[in-house]
Enzyme design. Structure first.
Site, mmCIF file in Angstrom:
data_model
loop_
_atom_site.group_PDB
_atom_site.id
_atom_site.type_symbol
_atom_site.label_atom_id
_atom_site.label_comp_id
_atom_site.label_asym_id
_atom_site.label_seq_id
_atom_site.Cartn_x
_atom_site.Cartn_y
_atom_site.Cartn_z
ATOM 1 N N SER A 1 -33.594 -3.469 -17.042
ATOM 2 C CA SER A 1 -32.687 -3.658 -18.075
ATOM 3 C C SER A 1 -32.788 -2.387 -19.092
ATOM 4 O O SER A 1 -34.273 -2.119 -19.275
ATOM 5 C CB SER A 1 -32.683 -4.926 -18.877
ATOM 6 O OG SER A 1 -32.552 -6.017 -17.754
HETATM 7 N N1 SAH Z 1 -36.888 -8.307 -15.966
HETATM 8 C C1 SAH Z 1 -36.709 -7.228 -14.827
HETATM 9 C C2 SAH Z 1 -35.067 -6.959 -14.675
HETATM 10 C C3 SAH Z 1 -34.879 -6.922 -13.122
HETATM 11 S S1 SAH Z 1 -33.175 -6.927 -12.709
HETATM 12 C C4 SAH Z 1 -37.181 -5.889 -15.440
HETATM 13 O O1 SAH Z 1 -37.741 -5.826 -16.534
HETATM 14 O O2 SAH Z 1 -37.297 -5.027 -14.605
HETATM 15 C C5 SAH Z 1 -33.084 -8.639 -12.074
HETATM 16 C C6 SAH Z 1 -33.909 -8.907 -11.002
HETATM 17 O O3 SAH Z 1 -33.528 -10.336 -10.573
HETATM 18 C C7 SAH Z 1 -33.770 -8.123 -9.738
HETATM 19 O O4 SAH Z 1 -35.029 -7.550 -9.350
HETATM 20 C C8 SAH Z 1 -33.240 -9.334 -8.543
HETATM 21 O O5 SAH Z 1 -33.951 -9.242 -7.475
HETATM 22 C C9 SAH Z 1 -33.781 -10.529 -9.295
HETATM 23 N N2 SAH Z 1 -33.183 -11.763 -8.814
HETATM 24 C C10 SAH Z 1 -31.805 -12.159 -8.492
HETATM 25 N N3 SAH Z 1 -31.458 -13.371 -8.232
HETATM 26 C C11 SAH Z 1 -32.664 -13.880 -8.230
HETATM 27 C C12 SAH Z 1 -33.158 -15.211 -7.736
HETATM 28 N N4 SAH Z 1 -32.302 -16.278 -7.577
HETATM 29 N N5 SAH Z 1 -34.649 -15.616 -7.977
HETATM 30 C C13 SAH Z 1 -35.393 -14.586 -8.443
HETATM 31 N N6 SAH Z 1 -35.102 -13.538 -8.622
HETATM 32 C C14 SAH Z 1 -33.788 -12.884 -8.538
#
Ligand code: SAH
Length: 216
Positions: free
Chosen positions: A64
């Site tokens: 993000s």
């Molecule tokens: N907090 C992260 C943002 C990553 S983007 C950072 O600082 O980089 C969001 C993430 O949510 C992705 O890696 C995606 O694979 C994950 N995601 C999507 N659906 C999910 C679920 N049901 N359970 C766990 N993770 C999930």
């Protein structure tokens, strides 16, 4: 992990930019001024790490943009000494910010590859206390509930009941939710009592979708 003067300068510029546009809890900004964001992005994106942009990470996902991390961290309220559940570990940057703020962090990611990436990123930066789990975040982590706050960093089709039930009374959850018109809305849910939940709409946002199941 190498943190050069150039990285430090860019990081200062990033936090200055954040505080110029918005007001965040002070400990959010102090944490973001310490966490080496460049250590969490893919090698080729090092020079863009501190720009106000989401960046590609492995598995077609994104880290993000800084203002989104700042906003969600701010919306959780005081996290120092609190037990936080994060859904969507991704590259581990948000996890690191919460750890730097003094929280105990449990985090779930559905992509095994990203779990490994996040684990390595966090360790190389000296954050060795994160509790990382491979799993589907819709279910939360019942065995460690209740959580003082929950942060969801992917966009849910609807607020998962499995998560609200794991929120402690008085706790807050920051979660992007897809509305009927397809727009994403950042929502804060406060558990006022065992039975009563209050919902506040914060503003439009843009996240990758929250998907079912695990990718091994
Ligand atoms: N907090 C992260 C943002 C990553 S983007 C950072 O600082 O980089 C969001 C993430 O949510 C992705 O890696 C995606 O694979 C994950 N995601 C999507 N659906 C999910 C679920 N049901 N359970 C766990 N993770 C999930």
């Amino acid at each position: 992990m190498i943190d050069t003067a150039l990285h430090q300068g860019r990081r200062r510029k990033m936090t200055k930019g954040l505080t110029a546009k918005n007001t965040y809890n002070e400990n959010v900004i102090s944490a973001m001024s310490v966490v080496p964001r460049h250590a969490f992005v893919s090698a080729g994106l090092d020079n863009m790490a501190y720009e106000e942009k989401p960046l590609a990470i492995a598995c077609g996902q994104t880290i993000s943009q800084p203002s989104t991390v700042a906003l969600q961290s701010h919306l959780l309220g005081e996290v120092k000494g609190k037990k936080i559940l994060e859904i969507g570990t991704g590259c581990g940057y948000q996890t690191a910010v919460l750890l730097q703020m003094g929280a105990e962090v449990y985090t779930i990611e559905r992509h095994k590859e990203l779990c490994l990436v996040a684990n390595s990123n966090l360790k190389k930066c000296g954050y060795d206390k994160a509790h990382l789990f491979l799993g589907d975040g819709h279910k939360g982590l019942a065995q460690f509930a209740p959580f003082d706050a929950i942060i969801v960093t992917c966009c849910a089709a609807a607020v998962p009941q499995g998560l609200t039930s794991q929120l402690a009374t008085g706790g807050k959850m920051a979660i992007p939710v897809e509305r009927e018109n397809g727009e994403q809305m950042m929502v804060v849910i406060t558990r006022v009592s065992e039975e009563v939940f209050e919902e506040e709409e914060i503003g439009k946002c843009s996240f990758v979708p929250m998907l079912e199941g695990v990718v091994k």
